[in-house]
Design a protein around this motif. Sequence first.
Motif, mmCIF file in Angstrom:
data_model
loop_
_atom_site.group_PDB
_atom_site.id
_atom_site.type_symbol
_atom_site.label_atom_id
_atom_site.label_comp_id
_atom_site.label_asym_id
_atom_site.label_seq_id
_atom_site.Cartn_x
_atom_site.Cartn_y
_atom_site.Cartn_z
ATOM 1 N N ALA A 177 0.838 -1.195 0.000
ATOM 2 C CA ALA A 177 0.000 0.000 0.000
ATOM 3 C C ALA A 177 0.872 1.243 0.000
ATOM 4 O O ALA A 177 1.968 1.262 0.577
ATOM 5 C CB ALA A 177 -0.925 -0.012 1.206
ATOM 6 N N GLU A 178 0.396 2.300 -0.643
ATOM 7 C CA GLU A 178 1.167 3.532 -0.774
ATOM 8 C C GLU A 178 0.266 4.740 -0.525
ATOM 9 O O GLU A 178 -0.876 4.778 -0.989
ATOM 10 C CB GLU A 178 1.768 3.652 -2.178
ATOM 11 C CG GLU A 178 2.716 2.536 -2.559
ATOM 12 C CD GLU A 178 3.177 2.640 -3.998
ATOM 13 O OE1 GLU A 178 4.212 2.032 -4.330
ATOM 14 O OE2 GLU A 178 2.498 3.316 -4.794
ATOM 15 N N ASP A 179 0.814 5.719 0.185
ATOM 16 C CA ASP A 179 0.137 7.002 0.333
ATOM 17 C C ASP A 179 0.561 7.904 -0.820
ATOM 18 O O ASP A 179 1.757 8.073 -1.081
ATOM 19 C CB ASP A 179 0.510 7.662 1.664
ATOM 20 C CG ASP A 179 -0.048 6.913 2.860
ATOM 21 O OD1 ASP A 179 -1.186 6.404 2.762
ATOM 22 O OD2 ASP A 179 0.653 6.824 3.884
ATOM 23 N N LEU A 180 -0.429 8.498 -1.509
ATOM 24 C CA LEU A 180 -0.148 9.416 -2.598
ATOM 25 C C LEU A 180 -0.245 10.855 -2.096
ATOM 26 O O LEU A 180 -0.650 11.107 -0.964
ATOM 27 C CB LEU A 180 -1.127 9.185 -3.749
ATOM 28 C CG LEU A 180 -1.141 7.769 -4.337
ATOM 29 C CD1 LEU A 180 -2.084 7.699 -5.526
ATOM 30 C CD2 LEU A 180 0.258 7.314 -4.743
ATOM 31 N N ARG A 198 -4.851 7.051 -0.941
ATOM 32 C CA ARG A 198 -4.024 5.870 -0.693
ATOM 33 C C ARG A 198 -4.369 4.817 -1.739
ATOM 34 O O ARG A 198 -5.533 4.643 -2.108
ATOM 35 C CB ARG A 198 -4.303 5.327 0.714
ATOM 36 C CG ARG A 198 -3.425 4.162 1.155
ATOM 37 C CD ARG A 198 -3.688 3.872 2.638
ATOM 38 N NE ARG A 198 -2.952 2.733 3.139
ATOM 39 C CZ ARG A 198 -1.676 2.764 3.501
ATOM 40 N NH1 ARG A 198 -1.006 3.894 3.419
ATOM 41 N NH2 ARG A 198 -1.059 1.688 3.959
ATOM 42 N N ARG A 199 -3.358 4.122 -2.239
ATOM 43 C CA ARG A 199 -3.632 3.019 -3.164
ATOM 44 C C ARG A 199 -3.174 1.715 -2.533
ATOM 45 O O ARG A 199 -2.080 1.624 -1.966
ATOM 46 C CB ARG A 199 -3.001 3.247 -4.529
ATOM 47 C CG ARG A 199 -1.507 3.392 -4.579
ATOM 48 C CD ARG A 199 -1.077 3.639 -6.015
ATOM 49 N NE ARG A 199 0.370 3.595 -6.180
ATOM 50 C CZ ARG A 199 0.991 3.718 -7.342
ATOM 51 N NH1 ARG A 199 0.286 3.898 -8.445
ATOM 52 N NH2 ARG A 199 2.306 3.648 -7.421
ATOM 53 N N VAL A 200 -4.043 0.707 -2.682
ATOM 54 C CA VAL A 200 -3.860 -0.552 -1.966
ATOM 55 C C VAL A 200 -4.037 -1.718 -2.942
ATOM 56 O O VAL A 200 -5.108 -1.875 -3.536
ATOM 57 C CB VAL A 200 -4.888 -0.691 -0.824
ATOM 58 C CG1 VAL A 200 -4.657 -1.982 -0.060
ATOM 59 C CG2 VAL A 200 -4.834 0.522 0.105
ATOM 60 N N PRO A 201 -3.010 -2.560 -3.151
ATOM 61 C CA PRO A 201 -3.197 -3.746 -3.994
ATOM 62 C C PRO A 201 -4.106 -4.745 -3.299
ATOM 63 O O PRO A 201 -3.981 -4.985 -2.097
ATOM 64 C CB PRO A 201 -1.768 -4.289 -4.150
ATOM 65 C CG PRO A 201 -1.026 -3.784 -2.945
ATOM 66 C CD PRO A 201 -1.640 -2.456 -2.603
ATOM 67 N N ASP A 202 -5.045 -5.300 -4.052
ATOM 68 C CA ASP A 202 -6.047 -6.169 -3.447
ATOM 69 C C ASP A 202 -6.507 -7.206 -4.461
ATOM 70 O O ASP A 202 -7.341 -6.927 -5.323
ATOM 71 C CB ASP A 202 -7.233 -5.331 -2.965
ATOM 72 C CG ASP A 202 -8.295 -6.163 -2.262
ATOM 73 O OD1 ASP A 202 -8.013 -7.327 -1.916
ATOM 74 O OD2 ASP A 202 -9.407 -5.650 -2.080
ATOM 75 N N PHE A 210 -10.025 7.333 -1.157
ATOM 76 C CA PHE A 210 -10.072 8.784 -0.981
ATOM 77 C C PHE A 210 -10.752 9.086 0.345
ATOM 78 O O PHE A 210 -11.948 8.787 0.521
ATOM 79 C CB PHE A 210 -10.845 9.444 -2.119
ATOM 80 C CG PHE A 210 -10.102 9.497 -3.426
ATOM 81 C CD1 PHE A 210 -9.686 10.709 -3.955
ATOM 82 C CD2 PHE A 210 -9.814 8.337 -4.133
ATOM 83 C CE1 PHE A 210 -8.998 10.766 -5.160
ATOM 84 C CE2 PHE A 210 -9.138 8.381 -5.339
ATOM 85 C CZ PHE A 210 -8.733 9.601 -5.847
ATOM 86 N N ASP A 211 -10.021 9.656 1.277
ATOM 87 C CA ASP A 211 -10.575 10.086 2.562
ATOM 88 C C ASP A 211 -10.704 11.605 2.555
ATOM 89 O O ASP A 211 -9.703 12.332 2.612
ATOM 90 C CB ASP A 211 -9.670 9.640 3.717
ATOM 91 C CG ASP A 211 -9.837 8.168 4.031
ATOM 92 O OD1 ASP A 211 -10.989 7.746 4.251
ATOM 93 O OD2 ASP A 211 -8.824 7.446 4.047
#
Length: 269
Positions: A177-180, A198-202, A210-211
């Motif tokens: 996971a990565e914070d953009l 944030r992008r999360v492989p799933d 998107f928060d």
Amino acid sequence: MADDTRAPGPAPARPGRAAAGTGAPQESDYAVSAEFYDLLQAEGDRRRARRWFAAAAGRARQGIVDFGAGTGLVTGVLLESSGVPVHAVEPAPAMRTVLMSRAAALGADRRARLTVHPGRAEEAGLVEVADLAVAANVVGCVEPAARRALWRAAAGALVPGGLLLFDPPPTELPSTAEDLTALGPVRLGTESYRADVRRVPDRGVLRMVFDYRVEREGRTVRSAREEFSMWPVEPTALAAEVAQAGLELAPSPHPELSAARRPRGRTSA
């Protein structure tokens, strides 16, 4: 499609499918993101649209199609850069509502050149109406079946020799996971708006989270979340899909974009 937008690469803007808190991706209605989209992303999206599409739009002589028009930021650039009819295709009602409000504020000439299509790309029924089509923040944001339908719709909408410009989808998943880069903050009256991305492989899909947060005097007064999914595709697989639809990959006029052209003398698939 979709809205707008509305991804990894040049910006986290407008990934187009929602995971909705479940393991199975499904279509997003943008009920959350539509409220915040223009406030947080309009300035950057408009600059990018001018960099990506303005010159090509200025060369269009028959028409332009904007697939996944979202709130109309790219559509506006296409209208201001050209003198031809522009077709904006946007299936998400929340994003299309903003698009229609933006259309209502246009001058008479530009409004007369704009047609808004409320369904998916393949539902618009556009046949040889354009020598340019664009898909900004769209190709990576639809599941594979919809992506293939997009290629076919573009091939049908373009005249022979017509060009499709799109930002390429991710080719693989990140390992973790990565914070953009956050969007905002943007001040509106007494409040400040922002979004952490944030992008999360799933399980083979890339979830974009998107928060959104609204703050007043340093205190959070409102928060909301929307999750979207992106589908990586290897370049060879993408090229095969494009060819099967009756297009062929072509040199791109901009280094951040990919391009495909409908060959002259060949009917679309």
